[in-house]
Scaffold this active site. Sequence first.
Site, PDB file in Angstrom:
ATOM      1  N   ASP A  39       1.498   5.095   1.519  1.00 44.64           N
ATOM      2  CA  ASP A  39       1.180   6.102   2.534  1.00 44.64           C
ATOM      3  C   ASP A  39       1.773   7.430   2.102  1.00 44.64           C
ATOM      4  O   ASP A  39       2.859   7.485   1.520  1.00 44.64           O
ATOM      5  CB  ASP A  39       1.773   5.693   3.879  1.00 44.64           C
ATOM      6  CG  ASP A  39       1.247   4.343   4.344  1.00 44.64           C
ATOM      7  OD1 ASP A  39       0.025   4.217   4.494  1.00 44.64           O
ATOM      8  OD2 ASP A  39       2.063   3.416   4.541  1.00 44.64           O
ATOM      9  N   ASP A  69       9.064   5.203  13.106  1.00 41.88           N
ATOM     10  CA  ASP A  69       9.700   4.162  13.914  1.00 41.88           C
ATOM     11  C   ASP A  69      11.129   3.811  13.476  1.00 41.88           C
ATOM     12  O   ASP A  69      12.084   4.076  14.198  1.00 41.88           O
ATOM     13  CB  ASP A  69       8.800   2.913  14.023  1.00 41.88           C
ATOM     14  CG  ASP A  69       8.215   2.451  12.701  1.00 41.88           C
ATOM     15  OD1 ASP A  69       8.595   2.993  11.644  1.00 41.88           O
ATOM     16  OD2 ASP A  69       7.371   1.530  12.712  1.00 41.88           O
ATOM     17  N   ASP A 104       0.844  -1.198   0.000  1.00 42.19           N
ATOM     18  CA  ASP A 104       0.000   0.000   0.000  1.00 42.19           C
ATOM     19  C   ASP A 104       0.880   1.248   0.000  1.00 42.19           C
ATOM     20  O   ASP A 104       2.097   1.152   0.146  1.00 42.19           O
ATOM     21  CB  ASP A 104      -0.960   0.014   1.199  1.00 42.19           C
ATOM     22  CG  ASP A 104      -0.233  -0.215   2.512  1.00 42.19           C
ATOM     23  OD1 ASP A 104       0.901   0.256   2.659  1.00 42.19           O
ATOM     24  OD2 ASP A 104      -0.817  -0.873   3.399  1.00 42.19           O
TER      25      ASP A 104
HETATM   26  P1  ATP Z   1       3.763  -2.244   5.517  1.00 43.22           P
HETATM   27  O1  ATP Z   1       2.601  -1.395   5.083  1.00 43.22           O
HETATM   28  O2  ATP Z   1       4.491  -2.908   4.439  1.00 43.22           O
HETATM   29  O3  ATP Z   1       3.418  -3.151   6.625  1.00 43.22           O
HETATM   30  P2  ATP Z   1       4.784   0.268   6.416  1.00 43.22           P
HETATM   31  O4  ATP Z   1       6.168   0.701   6.785  1.00 43.22           O
HETATM   32  O5  ATP Z   1       4.142   1.015   5.304  1.00 43.22           O
HETATM   33  O6  ATP Z   1       4.859  -1.267   6.148  1.00 43.22           O
HETATM   34  P3  ATP Z   1       2.535   1.025   8.002  1.00 43.22           P
HETATM   35  O7  ATP Z   1       2.007   0.369   9.218  1.00 43.22           O
HETATM   36  O8  ATP Z   1       1.714   1.071   6.781  1.00 43.22           O
HETATM   37  O9  ATP Z   1       3.935   0.348   7.721  1.00 43.22           O
HETATM   38  O10 ATP Z   1       2.928   2.506   8.434  1.00 43.22           O
HETATM   39  C1  ATP Z   1       3.358   3.481   7.513  1.00 43.22           C
HETATM   40  C2  ATP Z   1       4.488   4.316   8.095  1.00 43.22           C
HETATM   41  O11 ATP Z   1       4.029   4.996   9.267  1.00 43.22           O
HETATM   42  C3  ATP Z   1       5.690   3.506   8.571  1.00 43.22           C
HETATM   43  O12 ATP Z   1       6.585   3.251   7.526  1.00 43.22           O
HETATM   44  C4  ATP Z   1       6.275   4.410   9.620  1.00 43.22           C
HETATM   45  O13 ATP Z   1       7.031   5.438   9.026  1.00 43.22           O
HETATM   46  C5  ATP Z   1       5.047   5.021  10.257  1.00 43.22           C
HETATM   47  N1  ATP Z   1       4.588   4.243  11.431  1.00 43.22           N
HETATM   48  C6  ATP Z   1       3.670   3.256  11.440  1.00 43.22           C
HETATM   49  N2  ATP Z   1       3.481   2.773  12.662  1.00 43.22           N
HETATM   50  C7  ATP Z   1       4.304   3.438  13.469  1.00 43.22           C
HETATM   51  C8  ATP Z   1       4.583   3.397  14.865  1.00 43.22           C
HETATM   52  N3  ATP Z   1       3.964   2.526  15.659  1.00 43.22           N
HETATM   53  N4  ATP Z   1       5.488   4.276  15.359  1.00 43.22           N
HETATM   54  C9  ATP Z   1       6.100   5.157  14.531  1.00 43.22           C
HETATM   55  N5  ATP Z   1       5.905   5.236  13.233  1.00 43.22           N
HETATM   56  C10 ATP Z   1       5.017   4.403  12.684  1.00 43.22           C
HETATM   57 MG    MG Z   2       2.123   0.849   4.655  1.00 41.51          MG
END
Ligand code: ATP
Ligand code: MG
Length: 435
Positions: free
Chosen positions: A51, A137, A49
Amino acid sequence: MSRDEHNISRRDISENALKVLYRLNKSGYDAYLVGGGVRDILLGEHPKDFDIATNATPEQIKKLFRNCRLIGRRFRLAHIVFGRDIIEVATFRGHHANQDKAEKRGGKQHHSKQSEHGMLLRDNIYGSIEEDAERRDFTINALYYSTRDFKVYDFANGLEDIERRKIRLIGDPETRYREDPVRMLRAIRFATKLDMDIAKDTAKPIRELAPLMANIPAARMFEEYMKLFLSGKALANFQLLADFQLLEYLYPHISKTYADNPIDKSIDFVRQVLINTDKRINDGKRVTPAFLLAAVLWYEIEQQSQQLQKKSGMPPQDAFFVAMNQVLSEQQRSIAIPKRFQLPMKDIFALQHRLTRREGSRAFKTLEHPRFRAGYDFLLYRGMVEGGELEELANWWTSFQDASPDTKQQMIKSFKTSRKRRRSPRKRSQSAAKE
Ligand code: ATP
Ligand code: MG
């Protein structure tokens, strides 16, 4: 990193994400692709996805998009909805110190809130892109891609960690885990998903801080359960969670068994199901969260059911249902399983008993059960780890399903006669096995 120094091209980004980026830019706002979307493309993978981060506030975003929903309390976010595809747009987050200043100046806004454990309950202070990067994170998750200048912006040495294949928290690990203990699970998830190592400093505090997981609401744990166990890396995550002593916050029953006796049949069973879950996902097949959760609980239910029968002389059927409800409600304290998945779990459990009854028209009725397939698959795995009569039973069902109508009738008849003939020795061997 400028356009010619990285491999991100607009072709890798979904049309909907591009639409959102362009419209925000056109309206004078800064907007970047961030997080998994940038990270995965840089790693040569397909992001699941996209963001987006922007300096527009949620209200400003809402004004720009008809198809926008504002969601979240802990984190206010905008969802731009394109049918089934949702683009998540977050406003740059700022430091909490800014809030103290605002309050000292007489501001009454409560945009951020911390629990007594240092956990962030709310985090809605807006800031600059640099601040936003620090609030993320892991370093590899704090990379921003702009469709204005096609550059990748790296505020936390994420590019270097992508190169070195390291999962590294931004800032002081202990503070960051205290703010949000789920980051411990995320560290593990990204390590297995991306086949990277968790940096030493990032890994070090986890075992000690693991008990903070107990403060995470069970509903959020369900979401994490889904990401950890239904993304094709279930077995690896299970093992790593156990190593880091985090397993008990997801599966309290099985984690105790795992610690006492890692070769117990119940662990073997769960492992088989984990392997198969990964295989199905990697083959593009459908999986239900109910099946694995059912597998995690099965032997605990059996054990509690047997205890009930022994202690209070409850009939087996009743004891089974009491134990099932008891174990399910104990599990719910860790992971809130939505009703729509609890029902199939209960069906799978109940089918384990129904599948043992094959006389008359019973087998035909069971075959018609809407959850027959799941119940039968479950039985197959139990047969695999237990062998003996259970394996025979599973094999019987394997043949029965595909048999012609005539053969089916015969299978039931011969089953009846062989059952009659073998009744007493079998009974004896069954009770001997139990002892
Ligand atoms: P994926 O969607 O592949 O699981 P992602 O890195 O995109 O991985 P998401 O949960 O979609 O993870 O979150 C998007 C972004 O938001 C992350 O890459 C991070 O930068 C931030 N983020 C998400 N959760 C947290 C958290 N608990 N603490 C700090 N930053 C976060
Ligand atoms: Mg994501």
